[in-house]
Design a protein around this motif. Structure first.
Motif, PDB file in Angstrom:
ATOM      1  N   GLY A 121       0.879  -1.252   0.110  1.00 44.35           N
ATOM      2  CA  GLY A 121       0.156   0.054   0.014  1.00 44.35           C
ATOM      3  C   GLY A 121       0.938   1.346   0.066  1.00 44.35           C
ATOM      4  N   GLU A 122       0.249   2.294   0.470  1.00 46.14           N
ATOM      5  CA  GLU A 122       1.218   3.521   0.325  1.00 46.14           C
ATOM      6  C   GLU A 122       1.733   3.550   1.642  1.00 46.14           C
ATOM      7  OE1 GLU A 122       0.779   8.361  -0.661  1.00 46.14           O
ATOM      8  OE2 GLU A 122      -0.925   7.564   0.641  1.00 46.14           O
ATOM      9  N   PRO A 123       2.979   3.709   1.826  1.00 42.83           N
ATOM     10  CA  PRO A 123       3.798   3.761   3.003  1.00 42.83           C
ATOM     11  C   PRO A 123       3.251   4.847   4.159  1.00 42.83           C
ATOM     12  CG  PRO A 123       5.456   3.447   1.459  1.00 42.83           C
ATOM     13  CD  PRO A 123       3.993   3.768   0.724  1.00 42.83           C
ATOM     14  N   ASP A 124       3.325   4.524   5.251  1.00 43.99           N
ATOM     15  CA  ASP A 124       3.017   5.463   6.365  1.00 43.99           C
ATOM     16  C   ASP A 124       4.109   5.407   7.277  1.00 43.99           C
ATOM     17  OD1 ASP A 124       2.390   3.387   8.007  1.00 43.99           O
ATOM     18  OD2 ASP A 124       0.271   3.171   7.679  1.00 43.99           O
ATOM     19  N   CYS A 125       5.107   4.424   7.209  1.00 44.53           N
ATOM     20  CA  CYS A 125       6.074   4.487   8.322  1.00 44.53           C
ATOM     21  C   CYS A 125       7.344   3.849   7.755  1.00 44.53           C
ATOM     22  CB  CYS A 125       5.785   4.002   9.735  1.00 44.53           C
ATOM     23  SG  CYS A 125       5.546   2.218   9.469  1.00 44.53           S
ATOM     24  N   PHE A 126       8.500   3.973   8.397  1.00 44.35           N
ATOM     25  CA  PHE A 126       9.775   3.349   7.904  1.00 44.35           C
ATOM     26  C   PHE A 126      10.406   3.045   9.093  1.00 44.35           C
ATOM     27  CE2 PHE A 126      11.023   7.793   8.843  1.00 44.35           C
ATOM     28  CZ  PHE A 126      12.248   7.544   9.448  1.00 44.35           C
ATOM     29  N   VAL A 127      11.445   1.806   8.850  1.00 49.89           N
ATOM     30  CA  VAL A 127      12.102   1.175   9.911  1.00 49.89           C
ATOM     31  C   VAL A 127      13.425   1.366   9.702  1.00 49.89           C
ATOM     32  CG1 VAL A 127      12.500  -0.934  11.221  1.00 49.89           C
ATOM     33  CG2 VAL A 127      10.190  -0.394  10.498  1.00 49.89           C
ATOM     34  N   ARG A 128      14.313   1.912  10.453  1.00 47.64           N
ATOM     35  CA  ARG A 128      15.848   2.008   9.942  1.00 47.64           C
ATOM     36  C   ARG A 128      16.675   0.882  10.646  1.00 47.64           C
ATOM     37  NH1 ARG A 128      19.386   7.512  10.905  1.00 47.64           N
ATOM     38  NH2 ARG A 128      21.220   6.853   9.709  1.00 47.64           N
ATOM     39  N   ASP A 129      16.104   0.164  11.683  1.00 45.38           N
ATOM     40  CA  ASP A 129      16.977  -0.722  12.506  1.00 45.38           C
ATOM     41  C   ASP A 129      16.670  -2.121  12.266  1.00 45.38           C
ATOM     42  OD1 ASP A 129      14.275  -0.892  13.536  1.00 45.38           O
ATOM     43  OD2 ASP A 129      14.923  -1.179  15.753  1.00 45.38           O
ATOM     44  N   TYR A 130      16.341  -2.219  10.975  1.00 47.33           N
ATOM     45  CA  TYR A 130      16.202  -3.973  10.674  1.00 47.33           C
ATOM     46  C   TYR A 130      17.328  -4.287   9.614  1.00 47.33           C
ATOM     47  CZ  TYR A 130      13.651  -8.148   9.630  1.00 47.33           C
ATOM     48  OH  TYR A 130      13.405  -9.509   9.711  1.00 47.33           O
ATOM     49  N   ASP A 131      17.504  -3.318   8.545  1.00 49.09           N
ATOM     50  CA  ASP A 131      18.512  -3.525   7.329  1.00 49.09           C
ATOM     51  C   ASP A 131      19.568  -2.658   7.450  1.00 49.09           C
ATOM     52  OD1 ASP A 131      16.208  -5.587   5.602  1.00 49.09           O
ATOM     53  OD2 ASP A 131      15.202  -3.832   6.091  1.00 49.09           O
ATOM     54  N   GLU A 132      20.810  -3.309   7.202  1.00 47.06           N
ATOM     55  CA  GLU A 132      21.891  -2.526   7.208  1.00 47.06           C
ATOM     56  C   GLU A 132      22.032  -1.493   6.119  1.00 47.06           C
ATOM     57  OE1 GLU A 132      25.655  -1.089   8.458  1.00 47.06           O
ATOM     58  OE2 GLU A 132      24.364  -2.676   9.445  1.00 47.06           O
ATOM     59  N   GLY A 133      21.997  -0.220   6.297  1.00 48.97           N
ATOM     60  CA  GLY A 133      22.347   0.855   5.245  1.00 48.97           C
ATOM     61  C   GLY A 133      21.233   1.053   4.482  1.00 48.97           C
ATOM     62  N   ALA A 134      19.935   0.950   4.775  1.00 52.44           N
ATOM     63  CA  ALA A 134      18.532   1.032   4.273  1.00 52.44           C
ATOM     64  C   ALA A 134      17.326   1.461   5.162  1.00 52.44           C
ATOM     65  CB  ALA A 134      18.233  -0.262   3.406  1.00 52.44           C
ATOM     66  N   LEU A 135      16.585   1.958   4.567  1.00 50.05           N
ATOM     67  CA  LEU A 135      15.218   2.374   5.242  1.00 50.05           C
ATOM     68  C   LEU A 135      14.161   1.127   4.509  1.00 50.05           C
ATOM     69  CD1 LEU A 135      14.877   6.143   4.961  1.00 50.05           C
ATOM     70  CD2 LEU A 135      15.989   4.751   6.868  1.00 50.05           C
ATOM     71  N   ARG A 136      13.488   0.762   5.597  1.00 49.57           N
ATOM     72  CA  ARG A 136      12.381  -0.362   4.976  1.00 49.57           C
ATOM     73  C   ARG A 136      10.939   0.518   5.177  1.00 49.57           C
ATOM     74  NH1 ARG A 136      11.224  -5.766   4.280  1.00 49.57           N
ATOM     75  NH2 ARG A 136      13.549  -6.276   4.394  1.00 49.57           N
ATOM     76  N   LEU A 137      10.678   0.349   3.826  1.00 46.20           N
ATOM     77  CA  LEU A 137       9.107   1.167   3.766  1.00 46.20           C
ATOM     78  C   LEU A 137       8.016   0.249   4.261  1.00 46.20           C
ATOM     79  CD1 LEU A 137       9.442   3.225   0.878  1.00 46.20           C
ATOM     80  CD2 LEU A 137       9.956   3.967   3.248  1.00 46.20           C
ATOM     81  N   VAL A 138       7.145   0.864   5.332  1.00 47.73           N
ATOM     82  CA  VAL A 138       6.068  -0.027   5.755  1.00 47.73           C
ATOM     83  C   VAL A 138       4.668   0.570   5.609  1.00 47.73           C
ATOM     84  CG1 VAL A 138       4.867  -1.557   7.579  1.00 47.73           C
ATOM     85  CG2 VAL A 138       7.520  -1.276   7.276  1.00 47.73           C
ATOM     86  N   PRO A 139       3.547   0.226   4.650  1.00 47.05           N
ATOM     87  CA  PRO A 139       3.663  -1.080   3.799  1.00 47.05           C
ATOM     88  C   PRO A 139       4.430  -0.762   2.672  1.00 47.05           C
ATOM     89  CG  PRO A 139       1.288  -0.209   4.340  1.00 47.05           C
ATOM     90  CD  PRO A 139       2.247   0.761   4.745  1.00 47.05           C
ATOM     91  N   ILE A 140       4.760  -1.876   1.895  1.00 47.56           N
ATOM     92  CA  ILE A 140       5.455  -2.072   0.685  1.00 47.56           C
ATOM     93  C   ILE A 140       5.094  -1.057  -0.493  1.00 47.56           C
ATOM     94  CG2 ILE A 140       6.635  -3.356  -1.120  1.00 47.56           C
ATOM     95  CD1 ILE A 140       6.416  -5.637   0.599  1.00 47.56           C
ATOM     96  N   PRO A 141       5.509  -0.166  -0.799  1.00 46.92           N
ATOM     97  CA  PRO A 141       4.991   0.814  -1.718  1.00 46.92           C
ATOM     98  C   PRO A 141       4.531   0.223  -3.073  1.00 46.92           C
ATOM     99  CG  PRO A 141       7.472   0.908  -1.844  1.00 46.92           C
ATOM    100  CD  PRO A 141       7.106   0.217  -0.771  1.00 46.92           C
ATOM    101  N   THR A 142       3.203   0.568  -3.428  1.00 46.81           N
ATOM    102  CA  THR A 142       2.918   0.129  -4.736  1.00 46.81           C
ATOM    103  C   THR A 142       2.922   0.861  -5.796  1.00 46.81           C
ATOM    104  OG1 THR A 142       0.669   1.130  -4.054  1.00 46.81           O
ATOM    105  CG2 THR A 142       1.118  -1.492  -3.456  1.00 46.81           C
ATOM    106  N   ASP A 143       3.694   2.168  -5.828  1.00 44.37           N
ATOM    107  CA  ASP A 143       3.797   3.090  -6.666  1.00 44.37           C
ATOM    108  C   ASP A 143       5.339   3.661  -6.782  1.00 44.37           C
ATOM    109  OD1 ASP A 143       1.132   3.204  -7.875  1.00 44.37           O
ATOM    110  OD2 ASP A 143       0.313   4.058  -6.286  1.00 44.37           O
ATOM    111  N   ASP A 144       5.994   4.107  -7.700  1.00 44.78           N
ATOM    112  CA  ASP A 144       7.183   4.883  -7.627  1.00 44.78           C
ATOM    113  C   ASP A 144       6.989   6.384  -6.994  1.00 44.78           C
ATOM    114  OD1 ASP A 144       8.274   3.041  -9.120  1.00 44.78           O
ATOM    115  OD2 ASP A 144       8.542   3.769 -10.704  1.00 44.78           O
ATOM    116  N   ASP A 145       7.823   6.781  -6.220  1.00 44.99           N
ATOM    117  CA  ASP A 145       7.754   8.242  -5.565  1.00 44.99           C
ATOM    118  C   ASP A 145       9.130   8.512  -5.152  1.00 44.99           C
ATOM    119  OD1 ASP A 145       6.602  10.371  -3.877  1.00 44.99           O
ATOM    120  OD2 ASP A 145       5.026   9.144  -3.421  1.00 44.99           O
ATOM    121  N   THR A 146       9.363   9.517  -4.408  1.00 51.89           N
ATOM    122  CA  THR A 146      10.528   9.897  -3.915  1.00 51.89           C
ATOM    123  C   THR A 146      10.350  10.458  -2.490  1.00 51.89           C
ATOM    124  OG1 THR A 146      10.704  11.202  -6.076  1.00 51.89           O
ATOM    125  CG2 THR A 146      12.219  11.843  -4.174  1.00 51.89           C
TER     126      THR A 146
END
Length: 231
Positions: A121-146
């Motif tokens: 869906g459209e992300p409403d939060c991000f997690v930084r402490d799970y993947d090294e060197g990356a932000l994980r968007l939650v939910p997974i985006p269904t559209d390109d964005d910036t």
């Protein structure tokens, strides 16, 4: 006069150390250019992290069906994140943070944000402490964005002579010079090592950093409300 480039600052510290170049080469100098730029980079990195005084707004691509957004290594504290096209600000969450939001046959249960990693869906939060060197968007985006990220940053690469100094305040540059002298006199070399001077500059830096940190916090802190008592 303030230094504009790393080369300018190196010239100043050479003058203070009585180790000026007789030409463009450092062959006859006690301290080589590589040493000075290494010291300079190291303390600039430390100063940026300690004081959080370097800010930047960056934009990163969000790819549909891809939960991870690679985060540049120079990013330190993230202050705000916004989806540009979606016009939504994202909250930061921890992977092990619980929330009451999953409904089952037995009612609503508590879960962690990691349990929601597969939702889309459209992300409403991000997690930084799970993947090294990356932000994980939650939910997974269904559209390109910036993603527009406002953050504090540190040094990106080793300083060279033409590197524009990120610190333009006189007090900040004085701290850089002090540490360069500390490290220069600490160098394990028969001609350069002077641990008494090194310790003096180390203490001067530590005291200066404390004072600068207090001044910086006072400058950033919003003024308190003044309540008048007319009784």
């Amino acid at each position: 006069m303030l230094a504009e480039t790393a080369g300018d600052l190196a010239t100043i510290v050479r003058s203070d150390l009585d180790d000026k170049k007789s030409s463009s080469s450092d062959v006859d100098c006690l301290w080589k250019d590589d040493d000075l730029y290494r010291y300079m980079t190291s303390i600039a990195d430390k100063l940026a992290k300690k004081t959080a005084s370097l800010y930047r707004t960056i934009e990163l691509d969000v790819i549909a069906d891809e939960p991870l957004v690679e985060l540049p290594a120079y990013v330190q504290e993230i202050r705000s994140v916004k989806l540009v096209d979606g016009g939504r600000s994202l909250d930061q969450r921890n992977a092990n943070e619980t929330f009451d939001g999953i409904t089952t046959d037995y009612g609503r249960i508590s879960a962690t944000f990691a349990d929601a990693f597969d939702t889309t869906g459209e992300p409403d939060c991000f997690v930084r402490d799970y993947d090294e060197g990356a932000l994980r968007l939650v939910p997974i985006p269904t559209d390109d964005d910036t993603l527009e990220i406002q953050c504090t940053v540190t040094i990106e690469a080793l300083f060279e002579s033409d590197t524009v100094l990120p610190f333009t305040d006189a007090e900040e540059q004085e701290l850089l010079l002090t540490v360069m002298k500390w490290k220069a006199y600490e160098k394990n070399d028969a001609e350069t090592e002077d641990l008494v001077r090194a310790d003096r500059f180390k203490k001067q830096f530590e005291d200066g950093l404390k004072e600068y940190g207090v001044a910086l916090r006072n400058k950033r802190r919003a003024p308190g409300l003044v309540r008048c008592n007319w009784d």
